[in-house]
Motif scaffolding. Sequence first.
Motif, PDB file in Angstrom:
ATOM      1  N   VAL E  73       0.848  -1.193   0.000  1.00  0.00           N
ATOM      2  CA  VAL E  73       0.000   0.000   0.000  1.00  0.00           C
ATOM      3  C   VAL E  73       0.885   1.246   0.000  1.00  0.00           C
ATOM      4  CG1 VAL E  73      -1.644   1.346   1.375  1.00  0.00           C
ATOM      5  CG2 VAL E  73      -1.992  -1.117   1.071  1.00  0.00           C
ATOM      6  N   ASP E  79      -5.997  -1.218  -4.708  1.00  0.00           N
ATOM      7  CA  ASP E  79      -6.755  -2.389  -4.258  1.00  0.00           C
ATOM      8  C   ASP E  79      -6.917  -3.403  -5.391  1.00  0.00           C
ATOM      9  OD1 ASP E  79      -7.005  -1.386  -1.746  1.00  0.00           O
ATOM     10  OD2 ASP E  79      -9.123  -0.875  -1.888  1.00  0.00           O
ATOM     11  N   ARG E 112      -6.062   0.702   4.818  1.00  0.00           N
ATOM     12  CA  ARG E 112      -6.642   1.790   4.021  1.00  0.00           C
ATOM     13  C   ARG E 112      -7.418   2.751   4.924  1.00  0.00           C
ATOM     14  NH1 ARG E 112      -4.071   1.909  -0.787  1.00  0.00           N
ATOM     15  NH2 ARG E 112      -4.403   0.050  -2.023  1.00  0.00           N
TER      16      ARG E 112
END
Lengths: 116, 116, 116, 116, 116, 116
Positions: E73, E79, E112
């Motif tokens: 990330v 994603d 996230r």
Amino acid sequence: MADRLAQFEDYRHLMNARIDQIDHLGIKRFFNLDTKAYEDGALDARTKELMGLVASLVLRCNDCIDYHIIQCVDAGWSDEELYDTFNVALVVGGSIVIPHLRHAVESLDMYRSRKE
Amino acid sequence: MADRLAQFEDYRHLMNARIDQIDHLGIKRFFNLDTKAYEDGALDARTKELMGLVASLVLRCNDCIDYHIIQCVDAGWSDEELYDTFNVALVVGGSIVIPHLRHAVESLDMYRSRKE
Amino acid sequence: MADRLAQFEDYRHLMNARIDQIDHLGIKRFFNLDTKAYEDGALDARTKELMGLVASLVLRCNDCIDYHIIQCVDAGWSDEELYDTFNVALVVGGSIVIPHLRHAVESLDMYRSRKE
Amino acid sequence: MADRLAQFEDYRHLMNARIDQIDHLGIKRFFNLDTKAYEDGALDARTKELMGLVASLVLRCNDCIDYHIIQCVDAGWSDEELYDTFNVALVVGGSIVIPHLRHAVESLDMYRSRKE
Amino acid sequence: MADRLAQFEDYRHLMNARIDQIDHLGIKRFFNLDTKAYEDGALDARTKELMGLVASLVLRCNDCIDYHIIQCVDAGWSDEELYDTFNVALVVGGSIVIPHLRHAVESLDMYRSRKE
Amino acid sequence: MADRLAQFEDYRHLMNARIDQIDHLGIKRFFNLDTKAYEDGALDARTKELMGLVASLVLRCNDCIDYHIIQCVDAGWSDEELYDTFNVALVVGGSIVIPHLRHAVESLDMYRSRKE
């Protein structure tokens, strides 16, 4: 049949030389670390070779088994001590280890007969 | 945090007793074989415990690691000797072993502090 | 302690729903294939669940063990039949399976007591 | 090509005899336990052989696969039932099982053609 | 629930510091080699993190999965790109990977939501 | 020696055709899912082949390694990029990967020399 062990050793040396020639710093350092892990330290080299053999058996890698059997015999471990090692690996790893036990016993016999 | 090791031991004893109660002949014999594999033979029990620890690390089983660390400390292996064992397992098994190395070091510290 | 199994089921349903929501075609098809693999075919669903349990034990996955124990009990397998299954997995996979055997026996006891 | 299976059986018998000759009590008992695990009990021997095959496939051991395919055919399982077994193992173990699936299908074909 | 990821990071830092304190040359060098393996080289660091994630998934190590998800990330993978990575790992490793897929998806969602 | 790779490809095609002929719906769908997992998606096919190679190395499957090396070379990855991939797999999977690294380097050399 005694050639199987010699063929493995030849192939191992040939390909290790080729990997060295590739000259990848990370891979070279890993090989160096691998060599050093089995040298005398808090534990002696002999005991570490036995540990390498157990790990190779439970992880079921015939090439690794052959390598460590040669090292263990050269380090002076007797057949009875190696059979005890095989037994620990067999109990920990289960019957899925049996084909590798057959391989290990054959390799041990081969290497002993070469040294006679 | 020192409770993690004690909780494992309690759970292990409780469930081993329950498994014994099940009274399945094959399973009982396996447990017996497992116990006997670590007793003095051609190799002494101390060395076999070290081999059990290496196998547990490369096969990445935290409960097995905890069990063998307790046995290894009781068998008189020093921290430095166990760190050397961890190192062999780390090199054989790779970075995927690292989370289990963290667990092993913590368990070793816990068990030493309990014995003080 | 009976909550461990219920918590697993809740978490499994919650996250499977989240994975479904992600809407990745490959992942969805895999889940579908996984479901269909255990349906009646040349072999009946009951036998396939037993095979799923053996595979989960030797691959040492507690969540998979719990899932298949629930399925096996619902399919009508008796404790004695499941103990025989545990024994095959223990012999194939070795003592490294023992922590998962403890887990499996506990899960089986939990699920039986819930159904009473 | 049909010789591959016969060679495995010869080698297996030869080396099992050699392992028996070694006369290590723990190893002998393990082999005995392994044999007994597949005998009729709460589950019948036929079902246990199928479980041995699934375990061998997901643990990716060709020798074990060959051994259990021979046992499964002798126990009367049909090709369609064995394909269903292969499918469960493939879904549980993933594409890494595919080389062993190729081996298993070839071994099954070899053994059927020998029995004709 | 968002605490699971933070707890892992705290524990990881704490125990890595303890392992550093042990001061075993082999172990220190291994950790160094591990760090360097993911740095820019012929392949860039971003791609290597993705490879670390795939390896962690097929080897079924939740701590390793969490570590590499955080790295991926931070390296800017979306994603959708990570779901594609999960899919490759799921197909290679099979349904035994599913519990780790649930863990991975949850960890990704947690990380996230922390960054928002 | 260059024949080893060609023999593998011949055997792979032969047995995949035989598996297709078996006509098991679940197995056919799995093969289809496996093919699709490496096609362009959120990640491009090139990157996915590299991921397939890493997974094959850490799971120690020579046939899978050979397949993905051929795919990676055809996808345009350079030797240096593949060596970097080998290094990540070696560090993650440990020295037990070394025999497969030897195999991978030899396969890469073979396939390059065929394309000259």
